[in-house]
Motif scaffolding. Sequence first.
Motif, PDB file in Angstrom:
ATOM      1  N   VAL A  24     -41.529  29.438  34.077  1.00 52.98           N
ATOM      2  CA  VAL A  24     -41.216  27.919  33.747  1.00 52.98           C
ATOM      3  C   VAL A  24     -41.419  27.058  34.940  1.00 52.98           C
ATOM      4  O   VAL A  24     -42.107  25.963  34.708  1.00 52.98           O
ATOM      5  N   GLU A  29     -43.660  21.681  34.629  1.00 56.95           N
ATOM      6  CA  GLU A  29     -43.622  20.811  33.428  1.00 56.95           C
ATOM      7  C   GLU A  29     -42.284  20.181  33.131  1.00 56.95           C
ATOM      8  O   GLU A  29     -41.909  19.409  32.378  1.00 56.95           O
ATOM      9  N   THR A  30     -41.030  21.281  33.589  1.00 58.77           N
ATOM     10  CA  THR A  30     -39.703  20.726  33.025  1.00 58.77           C
ATOM     11  C   THR A  30     -38.656  20.978  34.258  1.00 58.77           C
ATOM     12  O   THR A  30     -37.593  20.485  34.080  1.00 58.77           O
ATOM     13  N   TYR A  31     -39.177  21.492  35.423  1.00 58.47           N
ATOM     14  CA  TYR A  31     -37.941  21.829  36.286  1.00 58.47           C
ATOM     15  C   TYR A  31     -38.389  21.254  37.609  1.00 58.47           C
ATOM     16  O   TYR A  31     -39.426  21.800  38.163  1.00 58.47           O
ATOM     17  N   SER A  84     -28.322  23.656  31.883  1.00 59.07           N
ATOM     18  CA  SER A  84     -29.732  23.649  31.962  1.00 59.07           C
ATOM     19  C   SER A  84     -30.175  24.887  31.041  1.00 59.07           C
ATOM     20  O   SER A  84     -29.173  26.053  30.929  1.00 59.07           O
ATOM     21  N   ARG A  92     -40.579  30.355  22.417  1.00 62.72           N
ATOM     22  CA  ARG A  92     -40.680  29.012  22.292  1.00 62.72           C
ATOM     23  C   ARG A  92     -41.096  28.760  20.662  1.00 62.72           C
ATOM     24  O   ARG A  92     -42.070  29.318  20.250  1.00 62.72           O
ATOM     25  N   VAL A 121     -33.906  15.279  32.326  1.00 63.67           N
ATOM     26  CA  VAL A 121     -34.740  15.833  31.117  1.00 63.67           C
ATOM     27  C   VAL A 121     -36.020  15.106  31.442  1.00 63.67           C
ATOM     28  O   VAL A 121     -36.074  13.964  31.249  1.00 63.67           O
ATOM     29  N   VAL A 122     -36.960  16.001  31.781  1.00 62.80           N
ATOM     30  CA  VAL A 122     -38.395  15.134  31.751  1.00 62.80           C
ATOM     31  C   VAL A 122     -38.861  14.720  30.535  1.00 62.80           C
ATOM     32  O   VAL A 122     -39.279  15.420  29.298  1.00 62.80           O
ATOM     33  N   ASN A 125     -41.455  15.885  28.265  1.00 64.54           N
ATOM     34  CA  ASN A 125     -40.910  17.378  27.636  1.00 64.54           C
ATOM     35  C   ASN A 125     -40.453  16.883  26.269  1.00 64.54           C
ATOM     36  O   ASN A 125     -39.344  16.782  25.802  1.00 64.54           O
ATOM     37  N   ALA A 128     -37.944  18.968  24.076  1.00 70.18           N
ATOM     38  CA  ALA A 128     -36.562  19.207  24.620  1.00 70.18           C
ATOM     39  C   ALA A 128     -35.900  17.957  24.209  1.00 70.18           C
ATOM     40  O   ALA A 128     -34.605  17.956  23.892  1.00 70.18           O
ATOM     41  N   SER A 149     -45.045  15.847  36.956  1.00 76.59           N
ATOM     42  CA  SER A 149     -45.557  16.652  36.261  1.00 76.59           C
ATOM     43  C   SER A 149     -46.947  17.057  36.492  1.00 76.59           C
ATOM     44  O   SER A 149     -47.768  16.419  37.082  1.00 76.59           O
TER      45      SER A 149
END
Length: 164
Positions: A24, A29-31, A84, A92, A121-122, A125, A128, A149
Amino acid sequence: MSDVVVRPIRDEDWPAVFRIIDEVVRDGETYAYPEDLTTESARALWIEPPPGLTVVAERDGRILGSAKMGPNRPGRGDHIGTASFMVAAEARGAGVGRLLGEWVVDWHRRAGFAGIQFNAVVESNVVAVGLWRSLGFEVVGTVPGAFRSRRHGRVGLAVMYLPL
């Protein structure tokens, strides 16, 4: 999802959870975690000490995802929780994130938290953001351009909140 069990993480789960975290984070892209995480540094970020908790979603001995949760802030802010989530790429779209999300919301309710705040929270995304909205979270603010990103450049980080 009835065959997926959410349970507290065990030491023997860590290699599988670290593979998910590494995947991830490297995707970008997310963290906003460092991309050069070692197993030790990732463990320090992901394993929540009490009163928090880290859990896994498991099916037939295979770890499909993980979540960590606990107070968002210490002291006078400890009545608001946070969490998280990470789901393995192959899991997914199958409902693992929703199952973990529902489990985490229920855990916070049972623990007596007044609400849950997701700090970052991106906004690109969209899966999510849509999931959290469907569970009752609202975007209460967005920090423009706060996340770099890999695919979209600078995008906002949304703060999302669910009153309990």
